[in-house]
Each structure stands twice: as structure tokens, then as C-alpha cells.
Design a protein around this motif. Structure first.
Motif, PDB file in Angstrom:
ATOM      1  N   PRO A 134       0.709  -1.183   0.148  1.00  0.00           N
ATOM      2  CA  PRO A 134       0.130   0.020  -0.082  1.00  0.00           C
ATOM      3  C   PRO A 134       0.964   1.137  -0.096  1.00  0.00           C
ATOM      4  N   ASN A 135       2.236   1.178   0.344  1.00  0.00           N
ATOM      5  CA  ASN A 135       2.935   2.496   0.417  1.00  0.00           C
ATOM      6  C   ASN A 135       4.040   2.677  -0.664  1.00  0.00           C
ATOM      7  N   PHE A 136       4.052   1.567  -1.644  1.00  0.00           N
ATOM      8  CA  PHE A 136       4.770   1.964  -2.700  1.00  0.00           C
ATOM      9  C   PHE A 136       4.339   1.379  -4.042  1.00  0.00           C
ATOM     10  N   GLY A 137       4.522   1.853  -5.111  1.00  0.00           N
ATOM     11  CA  GLY A 137       4.105   1.337  -6.495  1.00  0.00           C
ATOM     12  C   GLY A 137       5.037   2.017  -7.527  1.00  0.00           C
ATOM     13  N   ILE A 138       5.092   1.290  -8.607  1.00  0.00           N
ATOM     14  CA  ILE A 138       5.917   1.844  -9.929  1.00  0.00           C
ATOM     15  C   ILE A 138       4.731   2.005 -10.881  1.00  0.00           C
ATOM     16  N   PHE A 139       4.979   2.989 -11.690  1.00  0.00           N
ATOM     17  CA  PHE A 139       3.855   3.236 -12.877  1.00  0.00           C
ATOM     18  C   PHE A 139       4.345   3.589 -14.056  1.00  0.00           C
ATOM     19  N   ALA A 181       5.079   9.956 -22.863  1.00  0.00           N
ATOM     20  CA  ALA A 181       5.350   8.773 -22.105  1.00  0.00           C
ATOM     21  C   ALA A 181       6.163   8.940 -20.948  1.00  0.00           C
ATOM     22  N   GLY A 182       5.954   8.078 -20.022  1.00  0.00           N
ATOM     23  CA  GLY A 182       6.688   8.492 -18.712  1.00  0.00           C
ATOM     24  C   GLY A 182       6.555   7.246 -17.766  1.00  0.00           C
ATOM     25  N   ILE A 183       7.492   7.368 -16.674  1.00  0.00           N
ATOM     26  CA  ILE A 183       7.492   6.185 -15.746  1.00  0.00           C
ATOM     27  C   ILE A 183       7.873   7.085 -14.242  1.00  0.00           C
ATOM     28  N   GLY A 184       7.628   6.314 -13.337  1.00  0.00           N
ATOM     29  CA  GLY A 184       7.930   6.860 -12.151  1.00  0.00           C
ATOM     30  C   GLY A 184       7.593   5.948 -10.863  1.00  0.00           C
ATOM     31  N   ILE A 185       7.592   6.322  -9.733  1.00  0.00           N
ATOM     32  CA  ILE A 185       7.125   5.698  -8.421  1.00  0.00           C
ATOM     33  C   ILE A 185       5.981   6.552  -7.721  1.00  0.00           C
ATOM     34  N   GLU A 186       5.416   5.810  -6.964  1.00  0.00           N
ATOM     35  CA  GLU A 186       4.233   6.380  -6.070  1.00  0.00           C
ATOM     36  C   GLU A 186       4.508   5.898  -4.655  1.00  0.00           C
ATOM     37  N   VAL A 187       4.654   6.879  -3.655  1.00  0.00           N
ATOM     38  CA  VAL A 187       4.701   6.605  -2.311  1.00  0.00           C
ATOM     39  C   VAL A 187       3.604   7.065  -1.248  1.00  0.00           C
ATOM     40  N   ALA A 188       3.183   6.126  -0.745  1.00  0.00           N
ATOM     41  CA  ALA A 188       2.077   6.161   0.060  1.00  0.00           C
ATOM     42  C   ALA A 188       0.984   6.711  -0.316  1.00  0.00           C
ATOM     43  N   SER A 190       0.291   9.219  -1.930  1.00  0.00           N
ATOM     44  CA  SER A 190       0.027  10.544  -1.863  1.00  0.00           C
ATOM     45  C   SER A 190       1.207  11.359  -2.411  1.00  0.00           C
ATOM     46  N   LEU A 191       2.265  10.784  -2.609  1.00  0.00           N
ATOM     47  CA  LEU A 191       3.459  11.465  -3.389  1.00  0.00           C
ATOM     48  C   LEU A 191       3.887  10.704  -4.511  1.00  0.00           C
ATOM     49  N   VAL A 192       4.202  11.391  -5.647  1.00  0.00           N
ATOM     50  CA  VAL A 192       4.651  10.726  -7.022  1.00  0.00           C
ATOM     51  C   VAL A 192       5.588  11.342  -7.494  1.00  0.00           C
ATOM     52  N   ILE A 193       6.932  10.575  -7.764  1.00  0.00           N
ATOM     53  CA  ILE A 193       8.020  11.097  -8.548  1.00  0.00           C
ATOM     54  C   ILE A 193       8.324  10.598  -9.767  1.00  0.00           C
TER      55      ILE A 193
END
Length: 238
Positions: A134-139, A181-188, A190-193
Motif C-alpha cells: 500500500p505504500n509503494f508502487g511503480i507506474f 510517455a513516462g515512468i515513476g514511483i508512487e509513495v504512500a 500521496s507522493l509521485v516522483i
């Protein structure tokens, strides 16, 4: 052009109608011009010749993305609207500095405002996010749509024999096909980088001049700009 307008109208309808059911993210970050958009060549500078080098410098961007789940875990329809600003790079700043030096030799009280680039793309696409927990994902995501390109006015003026001489170059707004086109990570959640590549399409540079300074830099027939850039940014979910 008709299809482009229809796509932008659809994007607006989804943006307005989806506020109650979609998750939004507000992004801010840096913008790094690529290829001809970030190149400068005095003989092929799009704002003064018939070339296609824009001489854009590193800039910044802000945008909103809305995500609409389609019933498949992790898969979302993506709607994005961005505002992207780029000033001039070292080469183009030197070009206008030399132009100012010419005016300094002609008269006094020289004034000058140099053009800046503003791009406003709106796109539809797909986003897939995989959550390890629930606290970490990639997209990964991709989208396509339309871009509105704006170039701010160029103005110059000087005083000669107590008479002020002025000129203004006004660049027409241009519209073009755009994709990202893009990639990144999602934290909690609530925050996306993330980082993205934006290709905003090629369009002619058309301008109109008012004023009496004959040697004012102007784009010639055949001048064009193709904004392409690499974006690095941080997003806040809401």
C-alpha cells in the motif's frame, strides 16, 4: 485539425465531469529541451531565419493529471493538462545581447524584451500502476492529444536625436499534435516522483511586426519549431 479540436473538447468534458470520481495529482518540476528545441545555430535560428532551432533553455512546468479507473486493478485512463515554460539558452541570449550592442551603437536608452516559449499540452492516455504494497508502487503511462504553443513578444527600442524608435514582433499561437510517455514511483498513495518525455509536434513560426526599426529580427518563410523535452517532476495526490 478537426480531430484535434474534438479530442481537446473530450478531454475538457472528462476533466469537468470526472472530478467526483477520479484521483488527481498536481505536478511541478524541471523541463529540459531536447534536439532542435534546445539547439541554437545563428544561421538556423527559427525566430530570425527560416531554420528550426529554437534555442530554448532549461525551464519549469506545472500540471494536473486525473486518473479514472476502468475496472481493472492498476489500469487507469489518464487526462493531463500542463503548462511548460522555457526561456532562452546561452546561445540565444548571446544573440540578443549582440543585437542590443548594435542598437547601442545606433542610439541611446536602448530597451529590449526577449521572447520566451510557453507550451500548453492536453492529452488523453493510459496509466498502469503496480503496487508492491500500500505504500509503494511503480507506474508507466503514455498519452496523446494537442498542444498550444505561445511565444511571448519581442520588443526593442532606442532614442536617436530625441526621438524614440520602437518595434514589436508578435508571434502567432500555433497548434500541433502532441504525445508523452513516462515512468515513476508512487509513495504512500500521496507522493509521485516521475520523469516523462514530451513531443509537442512541429508547427510553423509566423509573426507580425509593428514599428519602424527595419533590421528587427524576424522569422522567414519556412521557420518552424518542434518542442520536445524531458520532464523531471514531483507530484502531490489529492
Amino acid at each position: 485539425m478537426k480531430n484535434l479540436k474534438s479530442l481537446m473538447v473530450l478531454a475538457l468534458m472528462l476533466f469537468v465531469g470526472g472530478k467526483m470520481m477520479g484521483q488527481g495529482t498536481f505536478f511541478i518540476g524541471g523541463t529540459f529541451p531536447m534536439q532542435e528545441f534546445g539547439n541554437y545555430d545563428n544561421s538556423e535560428f527559427a525566430l530570425s531565419t527560416s531554420g528550426d532551432n529554437a534555442g530554448a533553455g532549461i525551464g519549469f512546468n506545472a500540471g494536473i493529471k486525473w486518473y479514472f479507473n476502468v475496472g481493472v486493478k492498476g489500469l487507469n485512463v489518464l487526462l493531463s493538462v500542463d503548462g511548460i515554460y522555457n526561456g532562452m539558452n546561452t546561445g540565444t541570449r548571446e544573440f540578443y545581447k549582440e543585437r542590443k550592442e548594435v542598437l547601442d551603437r545606433i542610439g541611446s536608452n536602448v530597451e529590449m524584451t526577449t521572447p520566451k516559449y510557453i507550451n500548453v499540452p492536453a492529452m488523453l492516455g493510459l496509466n498502469y500502476t503496480y503496487h508492491f504494497n500500500p505504500n509503494f508502487g511503480i507506474f508507466a503511462e503514455a498519452g496523446a492529444g494537442g498542444n498550444a504553443r505561445f511565444i511571448t513578444n519581442y520588443t526593442e527600442g532606442y532614442t536617436l536625436l530625441n526621438q524614440k524608435h520602437n518595434a514589436k514582433v508578435k508571434y502567432e499561437t500555433a497548434f500541433s499534435f502532441a504525445w508523452q510517455a513516462g515512468i515513476g514511483i508512487e509513495v504512500a498513495q500521496s507522493l509521485v516522483i516521475g520523469c516523462s518525455y514530451y513531443d509537442l509536434g512541429k508547427a510553423d513560426v509566423i509573426a507580425n511586426k509593428t514599428g519602424e526599426v527595419l533590421t528587427t529580427p524576424m522569422p522567414a518563410d519556412g521557420a518552424s519549431i518542434h518542442p520536445s523535452m524531458f520532464l523531471v517532476r514531483i507530484g502531490f495526490c489529492f
